[in-house]
Design an enzyme around this catalytic site. Structure first.
Site, PDB file in Angstrom:
ATOM      1  N   LEU A   1       0.827  -1.204   0.000  1.00  0.00           N
ATOM      2  CA  LEU A   1       0.000   0.000   0.000  1.00  0.00           C
ATOM      3  C   LEU A   1       0.869   1.264   0.000  1.00  0.00           C
ATOM      4  CD1 LEU A   1      -2.810   1.356   0.279  1.00  0.00           C
ATOM      5  CD2 LEU A   1      -2.634   1.045   2.752  1.00  0.00           C
TER       6      LEU A   1
ATOM      7  N   ILE B   1       7.917  -2.368   2.134  1.00  0.00           N
ATOM      8  CA  ILE B   1       6.992  -3.503   2.119  1.00  0.00           C
ATOM      9  C   ILE B   1       7.603  -4.682   2.879  1.00  0.00           C
ATOM     10  CG2 ILE B   1       5.692  -5.096   0.632  1.00  0.00           C
ATOM     11  CD1 ILE B   1       4.871  -2.011   0.587  1.00  0.00           C
TER      12      ILE B   1
ATOM     13  N   GLU C   1       3.481   4.271  -0.323  1.00  0.00           N
ATOM     14  CA  GLU C   1       4.360   4.809  -1.374  1.00  0.00           C
ATOM     15  C   GLU C   1       5.102   6.002  -0.789  1.00  0.00           C
ATOM     16  OE1 GLU C   1       1.889   5.763  -4.718  1.00  0.00           O
ATOM     17  OE2 GLU C   1       1.134   3.697  -4.862  1.00  0.00           O
TER      18      GLU C   1
ATOM     19  N   PHE D   1       3.594   1.288  12.112  1.00  0.00           N
ATOM     20  CA  PHE D   1       2.942   0.651  10.942  1.00  0.00           C
ATOM     21  C   PHE D   1       1.519   0.158  11.252  1.00  0.00           C
ATOM     22  CE2 PHE D   1       5.537  -3.662  10.988  1.00  0.00           C
ATOM     23  CZ  PHE D   1       4.948  -4.012  12.182  1.00  0.00           C
ATOM     24  N   GLU D   2       0.852  -0.259  10.200  1.00  0.00           N
ATOM     25  CA  GLU D   2      -0.584  -0.626  10.267  1.00  0.00           C
ATOM     26  C   GLU D   2      -1.406   0.524  10.837  1.00  0.00           C
ATOM     27  OE1 GLU D   2      -1.515  -4.585  11.558  1.00  0.00           O
ATOM     28  OE2 GLU D   2       0.325  -5.403  10.693  1.00  0.00           O
ATOM     29  N   GLY D   3      -1.086   1.742  10.428  1.00  0.00           N
ATOM     30  CA  GLY D   3      -1.773   2.953  10.912  1.00  0.00           C
ATOM     31  C   GLY D   3      -1.014   3.536  12.086  1.00  0.00           C
ATOM     32  N   THR D   4      -0.522   4.777  11.955  1.00  0.00           N
ATOM     33  CA  THR D   4       0.210   5.366  13.092  1.00  0.00           C
ATOM     34  C   THR D   4      -0.770   5.584  14.242  1.00  0.00           C
ATOM     35  OG1 THR D   4      -0.178   7.689  12.542  1.00  0.00           O
ATOM     36  CG2 THR D   4       1.742   6.631  11.502  1.00  0.00           C
ATOM     37  N   ASN D   5      -0.232   5.632  15.455  1.00  0.00           N
ATOM     38  CA  ASN D   5      -1.123   5.795  16.606  1.00  0.00           C
ATOM     39  C   ASN D   5      -1.806   7.164  16.612  1.00  0.00           C
ATOM     40  OD1 ASN D   5      -0.227   3.270  17.159  1.00  0.00           O
ATOM     41  ND2 ASN D   5       0.300   3.674  19.289  1.00  0.00           N
TER      42      ASN D   5
END
Ligand code: FAD
Length: 592
Positions: free
Chosen positions: A166, A199, A168, A403-407
């Site tokens: 996802l 990635i 870039e 990662f997986e969305g910042t806090n």
């Protein structure tokens, strides 16, 4: 009959669930959705059987690789034979159905496996987790039967490793702004061009879930399955990182890659939805990993505190060291409760668990970073030395809030998603009031809904069902949440009334709201778990209740501070300081 901690059975938590409801959303309405919180879910019998063997195998294998894991961290690479060993242990097939050769673990059991691998090495968990939690999750959630048949057997055996593409260079938190694009060809295939960065598994994957802008529908994002072997697909060198160094992280480039029509994943133009569904569903992996890491740190630090003598006694006897051990334990218990409650929602088809997923991720990722800091502090000089694992855990856990969305983004998401429904109810109320004489029936519905919400805000929750059956410690904790949830609802109302739609720009206020909601949600999960343990575990149950009580008191102090801060704060001055520094670009003072 209401399901309570006293009459709970393994299936009771699932029976009670209101699948179309979200605990988190209810909190913003001043409501504690008991049905989705009590009793605390228990692991399924089938998972329990599988888990014992997997957990033992992980301990045996990773326990025997202690030296090698340190070496992989130093060199920044997991060698091919190590990945092969992970394959042979079946770690790439954890969540893939048995019909495709996988183990078919539930979300809860999967999180428990990642907890075990993370207790040895987070980089290994990232290799396994990037494959399952995000790399192939889109195929499980949105794939066609033919796509599943084609890829899942290879992914289950690890013949193909998966990665999620996802991010870039210009699209990090703002994931919707990807530039990678796919152009539809006359024969229905797609021509894919662009480059993804950072990635996980990028250089070892054979299967990529790729997000690209597609023409039509306003250039919306679409998800595709792309094989590494297809002409035009390449990856960059393995990045040299602060932590999880063994985990493979690369760029992945697509240069005129011909993607067949059958490789479209989900619906054309619905790629953003696919990406968010994958990330939400995958968050138990990250949370489970954090919990496993914390358990390892607690064990290490406790041993260190008992062995190390200063001033003639083990440092474990000093209050300030004991405080750290207790706080790590409290944080771990609460994080574990929140993560497994979330897994329970996912495994039992609760419709929308995205806010709970964000809350669990934020809490667990920060809890492990506190545990790293405190355990390293207990080990002190030893903690600073590479000879001991504290520094590696510290570096490895840092990624979890990025990662997986910042806090930051997830805190805003929690607050704004909660406010969205409250806002809808308030604007519904305004419209109803405006049109009440034209359409009294419609107006009455909205007003009575609002009134009952108000009534709930002042009358409390569960006094007849859950609350009276709890021990005194847990009753006190429950009272704290009962009071605090009303404050969250009032604060939400107040912010919406003050700022209207402009509330989306009030990040300092949204952070306060998000933090209140997170404390409430994770605290209630811990309360529920302690209520079940109190009954089932005669030895440790009372301590579990005490932990839930202490956390409630700590949460109460933070919540009170946040509630006060919503009314009285220094936000304008903070903005002003930031504005000045951003303008000049540096700290402007010196003592010279
Ligand atoms: C080791 C590693 C592995 C990764 N693995 C993958 C992977 O497998 N697949 C993948 O697709 N991506 C992966 N990523 C990318 C990761 O998901 C992104 O780094 C993350 O989404 C944040 O994006 P960014 O780093 O560009 O930060 P930015 O988006 O540039 O954010 C910088 C800072 O600004 C804050 N910020 C940004 N926008 C706002 C806002 N609106 N309000 C308030 N604060 C804001 C952020 O919270 C952050 O603190 C990986 C990254 C790393 C480091």
């Amino acid at each position: 009959m209401a399901v309570t901690p006293q009459n709970a059975t393994p299936a009771a938590a699932a029976d009670a669930l209101q699948r179309e409801q979200s605990v988190a959303k209810h909190l913003f309405f001043g409501d504690i959705l008991e049905e989705n919180l009590f009793p605390f879910p228990q692991i399924r019998a089938k998972d329990r059987e599988n888990l014992g063997a997997i957990v033992d195998a992980i301990d045996e294998f990773l326990g025997s690789k202690k030296k090698e894991i340190v070496e992989y961290d130093r060199k920044g690479e997991q060698p091919a034979e190590y990945i092969q060993a992970l394959r042979e242990m079946g770690l790439f097939g954890l969540i893939i159905g048995e019909e495709y050769g996988g183990l078919g673990l539930s979300n809860g059991a999967y999180a428990r496996v990642l907890a075990q691998s993370s207790s040895h090495d987070s980089a290994t968990s990232v290799t396994v987790g990037a494959h399952s939690s995000i790399g192939l999750k889109g195929l499980i959630l949105f794939g066609t039967a033919a796509q599943k048949q084609q890829y899942l057997p290879k992914l289950a055996s690890g013949e193909m490793i998966a990665a999620f593409c996802l991010t870039e260079s210009g699209a990090g938190s703002d994931a919707a702004s990807v530039k990678t694009h796919a152009k539809k060809q006359p024969d229905g295939s797609w021509l894919l061009n662009g480059e993804k960065i950072w990635i996980s598994n990028g250089g070892i994957a054979g299967f990529y879930t790729v997000f690209a802008r597609t023409e039509g529908e306003g250039g919306k994002m679409t998800a595709f399955i792309v094989e590494a072997a297809w002409p035009g697909v390449s990856h960059g060198h393995h990045e040299d990182k602060l932590g999880i160094r063994g985990s493979n992280t690369t760029t992945v480039a697509f240069n005129d890659v011909r993607v067949p029509a059958e490789a479209l994943l989900g619906e054309e133009g619905k790629g953003f939805k696919v990406a968010m569904a994958i990330l939400n569903n995958g968050r138990t992996g990250l949370g489970g990993g954090a919990v496993g890491g914390m358990k390892a740190l607690i064990k290490l630090a406790t041993q260190q505190a008992k062995d190390r003598k200063q001033f003639g006694k083990p440092i474990a006897e000093f209050g300030l060291v004991r405080e750290k051990i207790a706080q790590m334990t409290i944080d771990c218990f609460v994080a574990e409760s929140a993560v497994w409650m979330l897994a329970h929602y996912i495994d039992n088809d609760v419709e929308d668990y995205s806010i709970e997923a964000a809350m669990s991720k934020v809490f667990a990722s920060e809890a492990i970073q506190r545990a790293c800091y405190e355990s390293l502090q207990i080990a002190a000089g030893n903690g600073f030395m590479k000879e001991f694992p504290y520094e590696r855990y510290t570096r490895d856990s840092r990624i979890l809030s990025i990662f997986e969305g910042t806090n930051e983004i997830l805190r805003l998401y929690v607050a704004l998603s909660g406010l969205k429904d409250v806002g809808a109810s308030l604007s519904g109320l305004r419209n109803a009031v405006a049109s009440i004489f034209n359409d009294p029936i419609k107006g009455f519905g909205v007003l009575s809904g609002y009134a009952s919400r108000r009534a709930r805000q002042t009358s409390g929750w569960g006094t007849d069902k859950i609350l009276t059956q709890l021990s005194p410690d847990l009753q006190k904790a429950a009272k704290i949440y009962e009071k605090s949830v009303v404050e969250l609802a009032n604060a939400s109302d107040a912010l919406l009334k003050k700022y209207g739609k402009g509330v989306t720009d009030q990040q300092h206020q949204l952070k306060r709201l998000g933090d209140i909601a997170i404390d409430l949600y994770v605290g209630l999960c811990a309360l529920s778990r302690a209520a079940s343990l109190e009954k089932a575990d005669k030895v440790n149950g009372a301590q579990a209740a005490s932990i839930a009580y202490v956390f409630a008191k700590q949460a109460r102090r933070r919540i009170a501070r946040n509630v006060r801060g919503i009314g009285v704060n220094e936000d304008a001055r903070i903005e002003s300081v930031a504005g000045m520094i951003v303008d000049v670009g540096k700290y402007p003072w010196d003592v010279l």
